[in-house]
Design an enzyme around this catalytic site. Structure first.
Site, short mmCIF file in Angstrom:
data_model
loop_
_atom_site.label_atom_id
_atom_site.label_comp_id
_atom_site.label_asym_id
_atom_site.label_seq_id
_atom_site.Cartn_x
_atom_site.Cartn_y
_atom_site.Cartn_z
N ARG A 242 0.89 -1.17 0.11
CA ARG A 242 0.09 0.01 0.10
C ARG A 242 0.65 1.30 0.02
O ARG A 242 0.40 2.10 -0.62
CB ARG A 242 -0.90 -0.17 1.04
CG ARG A 242 -2.04 -1.11 1.05
CD ARG A 242 -3.10 -1.13 2.16
NE ARG A 242 -4.45 -1.82 1.82
CZ ARG A 242 -5.23 -2.20 2.53
NH1 ARG A 242 -4.84 -2.18 3.96
NH2 ARG A 242 -6.21 -2.83 2.20
N GLY B 239 -13.66 -3.86 0.42
CA GLY B 239 -15.05 -3.33 0.36
C GLY B 239 -15.37 -2.40 -0.44
O GLY B 239 -16.51 -2.09 -1.02
N GLY C 63 -11.11 -8.53 -1.47
CA GLY C 63 -9.50 -8.64 -0.67
C GLY C 63 -9.01 -10.02 -0.70
O GLY C 63 -8.12 -10.45 -1.02
N LYS D 120 -20.29 -15.98 1.39
CA LYS D 120 -21.84 -15.81 1.99
C LYS D 120 -22.49 -15.13 0.38
O LYS D 120 -21.92 -14.27 -0.04
CB LYS D 120 -21.99 -14.83 2.89
CG LYS D 120 -21.50 -15.47 4.30
CD LYS D 120 -21.80 -14.43 5.22
CE LYS D 120 -21.44 -14.71 6.67
NZ LYS D 120 -21.57 -13.32 7.36
#
Ligand code: ADP
Ligand code: MG
Length: 398
Positions: A36, A378, A355, A204
């Site tokens: 990052r 996200g 991710g 999910k």
């Protein structure tokens, strides 16, 4: 309309506040992955080279403001000082670090910055108002600079003081990292060259319903794998043993299967085990042959072949979510197989948003085989859902 980028700003001699994503993993004061920080270098170097006074702001981890003791521990362990030290080794410019988020020392240090120098403000989440997009805090932080650049894609889906707050006050632009994210993700989701094939997996259904619904508008095929496939199988009346199931999403699954008729492709075989934590019996069977007591943990070889055929000829591939429990080698073949198939697709634009899927691809050596691997889990998910990201929306149009 296109957003302004750093190149649209006259930065010489200006105090430029840059929201970066320096939320890196740190163990015992050592940064274990500096991706990052590397990702923010193009914007930082551009500003340094063009004579800006560069003020960097980032959060690092979560900070507990509800419990005084935990707050103290977080403030001790989540300082950006190690990041400042690491950045100093990566840039030619002087890097100053101020161990506070407000006050005289910070203000003086900013006023003393020379052109082409960098200052890192302490972890923005040490301020309780940061995640509340507190207007007083935003006004104070904005008063420290002349211009604002958002180069933190990973927090672009959150409206916090250090992105949306400052950005709503100062003249603003996107940094190069966010510019590339927006360009690549927009291309994949809104201006994709057809045929478009999406691969959706992960644990999910509930996490991915909106992504599937949005991609059904543009994708020619949606290949579904991972734990979420089982709610679809159950909706079709198949025995799924102890596989992941979201009972309360069966209706949604039925609805998606109906809406996505002809587009949605489910696995045909899978790797099953008798236990998750301690699998002693692992085998591959067709999805209609799942014995009671077993759970599906990866897609099987027939499914990989099926998915390979579906991906053949695709011009755009969008991938979100692993095909199995890839963290365990035994159940990683499906996810790695998808990486291999995509790597073999000539001339397709391929994008990963998510991710876990991103880290699966990177950790297995496929980083260079994709056109774009998003840096925001996200944030990329919300982008693929078709939502406007507040951290980007706030930035001025060209
Ligand atoms: P991403 O971060 O790429 O969006 P998710 O967070 O949605 O992906 O899902 C990743 C998780 O899904 C992983 O931890 C993986 O172990 C889990 N997973 C994938 N397949 C299964 C499965 N069949 N059963 C249980 N968990 C699964
Ligand atoms: Mg995840």
């Amino acid at each position: 309309m296109a957003k302004r980028t750093v190149k649209d700003l006259d930065v010489k001699g200006k105090k430029v506040i840059v929201r970066v994503d320096f939320n890196v993993p740190i163990t015992d004061g050592v940064i274990t992955d500096d991706n990052r920080i590397q990702g923010a270098l193009p914007t930082i170097n551009y500003l340094v080279d063009n004579g800006a006074k560069v003020i960097l702001m980032s959060h690092l981890g979560k900070v507990n403001h509800k419990d005084a003791e935990k707050l103290q521990a977080d403030m001790a362990s989540k300082s950006l000082l190690p990041v400042a030290n690491a950045l100093q080794k990566l840039v030619d410019a002087k890097v100053h670090f101020v161990a506070s988020t407000r006050g005289k020392e910070l203000e003086d240090s900013i006023n003393e910055l020379a052109e082409g120098e960098i200052l890192i403000v302490e972890n923005t989440r040490f301020e309780v108002g940061e995640t509340k997009n507190d207007s007083k805090l935003s006004e104070y932080w904005a008063s420290l600079g002349d211009l604002f650049v958002n180069d933190a894609f990973g927090t672009a889906h959150r409206a916090h003081a250090s992105n949306v707050g400052i950005g709503s006050i100062l003249p603003s632009a996107l940094g190069f990292l966010v510019e590339k994210e927006v360009e690549m993700l927009s291309k994949a989701v809104y201006n994709a060259e057809k045929p478009v094939v999406a691969i959706i997996g992960g644990a999910k259904v509930s996490d991915k319903i909106l992504v599937i619904e949005n991609l059904l508008k543009t994708a020619d095929k949606i290949l579904i794998g991972g734990g979420m496939a089982y709610t679809f199988f159950k909706a079709q009346g198949l025995e799924i043993g102890n596989s992941l199931l979201e009972e309360d999403r069966l209706d949604v699954a039925k609805d998606i299967l109906e809406k996505g008729k002809g587009k949605i492709v489910l696995p045909v075989d899978h790797v099953i085990a008798n236990d998750f934590a301690n699998p002693t019996d692992v085998k591959t069977v067709d999805v209609d042959q799942t014995p009671k007591g077993y759970m599906g943990l990866d897609i099987g070889p027939k499914t990989l072949e099926l998915f390979r055929k579906e991906l053949d000829g695709a011009k755009t591939v969008i991938w979100n979510g692993p095909m199995g429990v890839f963290e365990k080698e035994q159940f990683a073949k499906g996810t790695i197989g998808i990486c291999e198939i995509i790597a073999d697709l000539p001339g397709a634009m391929s994008v990963i948003g998510g991710g876990d899927s991103a880290s699966a691809a990177i950790n297995n050596g496929f980083a260079d085989d994709f056109s774009h691997i998003s840096t925001g889990g996200g944030a990329s998910l919300e982008f693929m859902e078709g939502k406007e990201l507040p951290g980007i929306a706030i930035v001025q149009d060209k």
